[in-house]
Design an enzyme around this catalytic site. Structure first.
Site, short mmCIF file in Angstrom:
data_model
loop_
_atom_site.label_atom_id
_atom_site.label_comp_id
_atom_site.label_asym_id
_atom_site.label_seq_id
_atom_site.Cartn_x
_atom_site.Cartn_y
_atom_site.Cartn_z
N HIS A 8 -5.39 -3.16 1.71
CA HIS A 8 -5.87 -3.94 2.87
C HIS A 8 -6.63 -5.19 2.44
O HIS A 8 -7.68 -5.52 2.97
CB HIS A 8 -6.75 -3.07 3.78
CG HIS A 8 -6.02 -1.96 4.44
ND1 HIS A 8 -5.48 -0.91 3.74
CD2 HIS A 8 -5.74 -1.72 5.75
CE1 HIS A 8 -4.89 -0.07 4.59
NE2 HIS A 8 -5.02 -0.54 5.80
N GLU A 60 -18.36 4.81 -1.20
CA GLU A 60 -17.57 4.12 -2.22
C GLU A 60 -18.30 3.93 -3.54
O GLU A 60 -17.71 4.03 -4.62
CB GLU A 60 -17.10 2.77 -1.69
CG GLU A 60 -16.14 2.85 -0.52
CD GLU A 60 -16.84 2.98 0.82
OE1 GLU A 60 -16.13 3.06 1.85
OE2 GLU A 60 -18.09 3.01 0.84
N ARG A 112 0.85 -1.20 0.00
CA ARG A 112 0.00 0.00 0.00
C ARG A 112 0.88 1.25 0.00
O ARG A 112 0.52 2.28 -0.59
CB ARG A 112 -0.95 0.01 1.20
CG ARG A 112 -0.27 0.02 2.56
CD ARG A 112 -1.25 0.26 3.67
NE ARG A 112 -0.62 0.13 4.99
CZ ARG A 112 -1.05 0.76 6.07
NH1 ARG A 112 -2.09 1.58 6.01
NH2 ARG A 112 -0.45 0.58 7.23
#
Length: 314
Positions: free
Chosen positions: A109, A58, A10
């Site tokens: 994640h 989202e 990430r």
């Protein structure tokens, strides 16, 4: 392994966006109130006018990014894998996949290694979900070097791309000066003739460690880094089946619908070969330290070694 450099992919994602953003002006980034965790904050600091925080929405973010792509921009949609692939699945399918828009999804994640965040955030279904969308490219890089290269390759590719990045720092196994990444091409990291370990993401390093342990036991293991899960490098899989006769897939994902099933589907049709799948079985994860969870769920070099040793005895 203590002296080996470790970086979470990430982090690589955020750094790659910043580096690429300095070279091109059409790259923009959308985030869902997680810039600190997804590391798109790195890009935001450098290019505040090209970073858009859509809040905890989202599905809306996905649609906004789809619209932006129709103006010639190249949006990277960023959030946790559970929300990018899970919560926004319908929007990814209908507003990005169906019209085949040039949107990239940076999903951080992913997998059990999310650790203490627990089952609700440990997305082990994203490969399966994204593989079902026609025309969607699915990539899971193994380390910092490959992650940066994958971001660049995704930008250069015209069409929807899903990229999965991890929270846990993992060993850097590639040399940045010599590494070349190509969508749809596997990488043979170690040759072998008794069994082929086809791995993706953080499981690539575990497969390499397992191959070393197997060598001490007299077993020759080929290690293949399958960073692109879709489109699958069919020739690399078929060659491994022909040369080794046994395949073990290794992924930080459910054994249902991911790399293991992609490999098995190919082999069942074109070259029937014994396959063992190492991944998360038909169960949810739970909260705990990432390293402990990986070991508990069998996502470790030790477990790969045990499975391979037993497999090769048969």
């Amino acid at each position: 392994m203590a002296d080996v450099k470790k970086i979470a992919t990430r982090e690589s994602y955020g750094n790659a966006l910043k580096e690429l953003g300095a070279e091109v002006s059409d790259l923009i980034v959308f985030d869902a109130d997680l810039a600190g965790a997804t590391k798109t904050g790195t890009f935001q600091k450098a290019f505040p006018d090209r970073h858009f925080d859509c809040g905890i929405a989202e599905a809306n973010m996905t649609c906004v990014a789809a619209g932006a792509s129709t103006f010639g921009l190249v949006p990277f949609v960023s959030t946790f894998a559970m929300f990018a692939a899970g919560r926004a699945f319908e929007q990814v399918r209908n507003t990005i996949g169906y019209p085949h828009l040039n949107v990239k999804i940076g999903a951080t994640h992913g997998g059990i290694s999310v650790g203490e965040d627990g089952a609700s955030h440990q997305c082990c279904e994203d490969f399966a979900l994204m593989r079902t969308i026609p025309g969607m490219v699915v990539i899971c890089p193994s380390d910092d070097v490959e992650a940066k290269a994958a971001v660049r390759a995704a930008y250069e590719y015209v069409g929807p791309v899903y990229l999965r990045f991890g929270r846990l720092a993992v060993p850097v196994i590639h040399d940045a000066d010599s590494f070349h990444f190509e969508i749809g091409k596997a990488e043979i990291l170690r040759d072998g003739s008794d069994v082929a370990l086809i791995a993706t993401g953080l499981m690539v390093n575990e497969a390499l460690e397992a191959a070393k342990a197997l060598e001490e036991k007299g077993i020759s293991a080929r290690v293949i880094n399958m960073a692109t899960i879709k489109p699958l490098d069919e020739e690399a899989v078929l060659a491994a089946a022909r040369d080794c006769g046994k395949i073990i897939t290794c992924e930080e994902h459910s054994v249902i619908g991911g790399l293991g099933e992609a490999v098995s589907a190919l082999l069942s049709e074109k070259l029937p070969t014994p396959v063992r799948k190492i991944g998360v079985n038909d169960e949810f994860g739970h909260s705990g330290p990432a390293a402990a969870l990986l070991k508990q769920f069998g996502l470790s070099a030790e477990h790969i070694t045990e499975v391979a040793e037993d497999f090769c005895k048969q």
